[in-house]
Design an enzyme around this catalytic site. Structure first.
Site, PDB file in Angstrom:
ATOM      1  N   ARG A   1       0.846  -1.180   0.000  1.00  8.72           N
ATOM      2  CA  ARG A   1       0.000   0.000   0.000  1.00  8.72           C
ATOM      3  C   ARG A   1       0.887   1.238   0.000  1.00  8.72           C
ATOM      4  O   ARG A   1       2.035   1.194   0.444  1.00  8.72           O
ATOM      5  CB  ARG A   1      -0.896   0.027   1.245  1.00  8.72           C
ATOM      6  CG  ARG A   1      -1.840  -1.155   1.383  1.00  8.72           C
ATOM      7  CD  ARG A   1      -2.578  -1.074   2.709  1.00  8.72           C
ATOM      8  NE  ARG A   1      -3.552  -2.152   2.856  1.00  8.72           N
ATOM      9  CZ  ARG A   1      -3.269  -3.351   3.354  1.00  8.72           C
ATOM     10  NH1 ARG A   1      -2.027  -3.623   3.757  1.00  8.72           N
ATOM     11  NH2 ARG A   1      -4.202  -4.270   3.464  1.00  8.72           N
TER      12      ARG A   1
ATOM     13  N   TYR B   1     -10.097  -7.834  -6.022  1.00  9.52           N
ATOM     14  CA  TYR B   1      -9.006  -7.318  -6.835  1.00  9.52           C
ATOM     15  C   TYR B   1      -8.932  -8.006  -8.192  1.00  9.52           C
ATOM     16  O   TYR B   1      -8.337  -7.478  -9.119  1.00  9.52           O
ATOM     17  CB  TYR B   1      -7.667  -7.525  -6.105  1.00  9.52           C
ATOM     18  CG  TYR B   1      -7.365  -6.519  -5.026  1.00  9.52           C
ATOM     19  CD1 TYR B   1      -8.233  -6.330  -3.948  1.00  9.52           C
ATOM     20  CD2 TYR B   1      -6.201  -5.771  -5.067  1.00  9.52           C
ATOM     21  CE1 TYR B   1      -7.946  -5.420  -2.958  1.00  9.52           C
ATOM     22  CE2 TYR B   1      -5.906  -4.855  -4.063  1.00  9.52           C
ATOM     23  CZ  TYR B   1      -6.785  -4.686  -3.020  1.00  9.52           C
ATOM     24  OH  TYR B   1      -6.492  -3.777  -2.039  1.00  9.52           O
TER      25      TYR B   1
ATOM     26  N   LYS C   1      -0.578  -6.489  13.398  1.00 10.91           N
ATOM     27  CA  LYS C   1      -0.177  -7.665  12.636  1.00 10.91           C
ATOM     28  C   LYS C   1       1.102  -7.367  11.856  1.00 10.91           C
ATOM     29  O   LYS C   1       1.322  -6.241  11.407  1.00 10.91           O
ATOM     30  CB  LYS C   1      -1.280  -8.096  11.668  1.00 10.91           C
ATOM     31  CG  LYS C   1      -2.558  -8.543  12.374  1.00 10.91           C
ATOM     32  CD  LYS C   1      -3.593  -8.997  11.356  1.00 10.91           C
ATOM     33  CE  LYS C   1      -4.869  -9.478  12.042  1.00 10.91           C
ATOM     34  NZ  LYS C   1      -5.877  -9.935  11.051  1.00 10.91           N
TER      35      LYS C   1
ATOM     36  N   HIS D   1      -3.118   2.978  -5.743  1.00  7.84           N
ATOM     37  CA  HIS D   1      -3.811   1.717  -5.469  1.00  7.84           C
ATOM     38  C   HIS D   1      -3.977   0.869  -6.725  1.00  7.84           C
ATOM     39  O   HIS D   1      -4.062  -0.361  -6.644  1.00  7.84           O
ATOM     40  CB  HIS D   1      -5.176   1.995  -4.845  1.00  7.84           C
ATOM     41  CG  HIS D   1      -5.698   0.856  -4.040  1.00  7.84           C
ATOM     42  ND1 HIS D   1      -5.274   0.584  -2.755  1.00  7.84           N
ATOM     43  CD2 HIS D   1      -6.580  -0.128  -4.340  1.00  7.84           C
ATOM     44  CE1 HIS D   1      -5.891  -0.485  -2.297  1.00  7.84           C
ATOM     45  NE2 HIS D   1      -6.681  -0.942  -3.243  1.00  7.84           N
TER      46      HIS D   1
ATOM     47  N   HIS E   1      -4.342  -9.073   3.397  1.00  8.56           N
ATOM     48  CA  HIS E   1      -5.791  -9.123   3.584  1.00  8.56           C
ATOM     49  C   HIS E   1      -6.156 -10.139   4.657  1.00  8.56           C
ATOM     50  O   HIS E   1      -5.604 -11.244   4.682  1.00  8.56           O
ATOM     51  CB  HIS E   1      -6.496  -9.514   2.276  1.00  8.56           C
ATOM     52  CG  HIS E   1      -6.437  -8.449   1.233  1.00  8.56           C
ATOM     53  ND1 HIS E   1      -6.666  -8.687  -0.103  1.00  8.56           N
ATOM     54  CD2 HIS E   1      -6.178  -7.118   1.331  1.00  8.56           C
ATOM     55  CE1 HIS E   1      -6.548  -7.560  -0.784  1.00  8.56           C
ATOM     56  NE2 HIS E   1      -6.256  -6.600   0.066  1.00  8.56           N
TER      57      HIS E   1
ATOM     58  N   ARG F   1      -1.196  -1.537  -7.050  1.00  5.48           N
ATOM     59  CA  ARG F   1      -1.432  -2.696  -6.176  1.00  5.48           C
ATOM     60  C   ARG F   1      -2.382  -3.690  -6.844  1.00  5.48           C
ATOM     61  O   ARG F   1      -2.190  -4.906  -6.765  1.00  5.48           O
ATOM     62  CB  ARG F   1      -1.996  -2.192  -4.845  1.00  5.48           C
ATOM     63  CG  ARG F   1      -2.239  -3.236  -3.777  1.00  5.48           C
ATOM     64  CD  ARG F   1      -2.479  -2.494  -2.460  1.00  5.48           C
ATOM     65  NE  ARG F   1      -3.258  -3.253  -1.503  1.00  5.48           N
ATOM     66  CZ  ARG F   1      -2.751  -4.095  -0.618  1.00  5.48           C
ATOM     67  NH1 ARG F   1      -1.454  -4.314  -0.596  1.00  5.48           N
ATOM     68  NH2 ARG F   1      -3.523  -4.728   0.241  1.00  5.48           N
TER      69      ARG F   1
END
Length: 238
Positions: A32, A154, A56, A119, A145, A122
């Site tokens: 990102r 996506y 995370k 984006h 994700h 990505r």
């Protein structure tokens, strides 16, 4: 954005080393724009970046060719440690900076400005990665994700592509006497394709943007390890 359009953007940025390398870094790793700060001199030396988001941690492997480019750029900029992508004043690049610099490439690259934003790089990474390995769970892990359903968005094709695929299946028989469709029928078919394409594209873009804003709220769990390392393809490096 297609691969060809991406490479045209990279070529258009050839006179701007930082921007050119930034495009390659985002598209070759799938990170990102908010995660660019994790691309450090130490990460380039180790060949991996540790990205932390909402408690995370995931490890992104950096292609060797990208690492060499990052290290070369850092030497020229006299960067001895820490983040590689900085402003001339030594500050961190923000989303607005990156967005504006990418948009400025559009005229020279011949790419529609509506397609050019971080984006979408990505999204292009996700499509090419999936085409290479056909592993949705692995891709979700690389992208960070928490739900495979988010990753699936996506990979959606546009409504127009889907309609064309259905037509190519050839599951509707021909009439006994072939007739040219009326103008009203042609207009209705064109309208259907346009609406389907717009709906699918808008859903894909808005869902991805909403997910980035609300990351971690999904209650659909998957079973991959957050710290499992995944290799990123080097196909986007010039």
């Amino acid at each position: 954005m297609t691969r060809e359009e991406y490479f045209r953007l990279v070529n258009a940025a050839s006179g701007k080393p930082r921007l050119m390398l930034l495009l390659e870094t985002i598209c070759a790793t799938g990170i990102r724009v908010s995660e660019v700060k994790y691309i450090t001199l130490e990460a380039a030396r180790q060949g991996r970046a540790e990205i932390t988001l909402k408690g995370k941690v995931r490890t992104i492997l950096l292609p060797g060719k990208l690492c060499r480019k990052l290290l070369k750029y850092a030497r020229k900029q006299n960067i001895l440690s820490g983040e590689i992508f900085l402003t001339r004043g030594g500050r961190r690049l923000n989303r607005k900076n990156i967005w504006a610099e990418m948009k400025a490439l559009c005229p020279a690259a011949g790419v529609a400005a509506s397609k050019v934003f971080p984006h979408n790089l990505r999204h292009l990474f996700a499509k090419c990665f999936y085409d290479a390995c056909r592993d949705l769970v692995k891709l979700a892990d690389v992208l960070g994700h928490s739900s495979v359903e988010t990753t699936r968005i996506y990979l959606l094709s546009t409504g127009t592509q889907h309609v064309k695929l259905l037509e190519r299946l050839g599951l509707v028989g021909e009439t006994e006497t072939a007739q040219r469709p009326s103008a009203s029928v042609i207009e209705a078919e064109d309208s259907m394709r346009e609406v389907a394409g717009n709906v699918a594209q808008n859903n894909c873009i808005h869902y991805a943007d909403a997910h980035d804003a609300c990351y971690g709220k999904s209650d659909r769990k998957t079973g991959w390890a957050d710290r499992e390392t995944r290799a990123a393809p080097a196909a986007f490096l010039g």
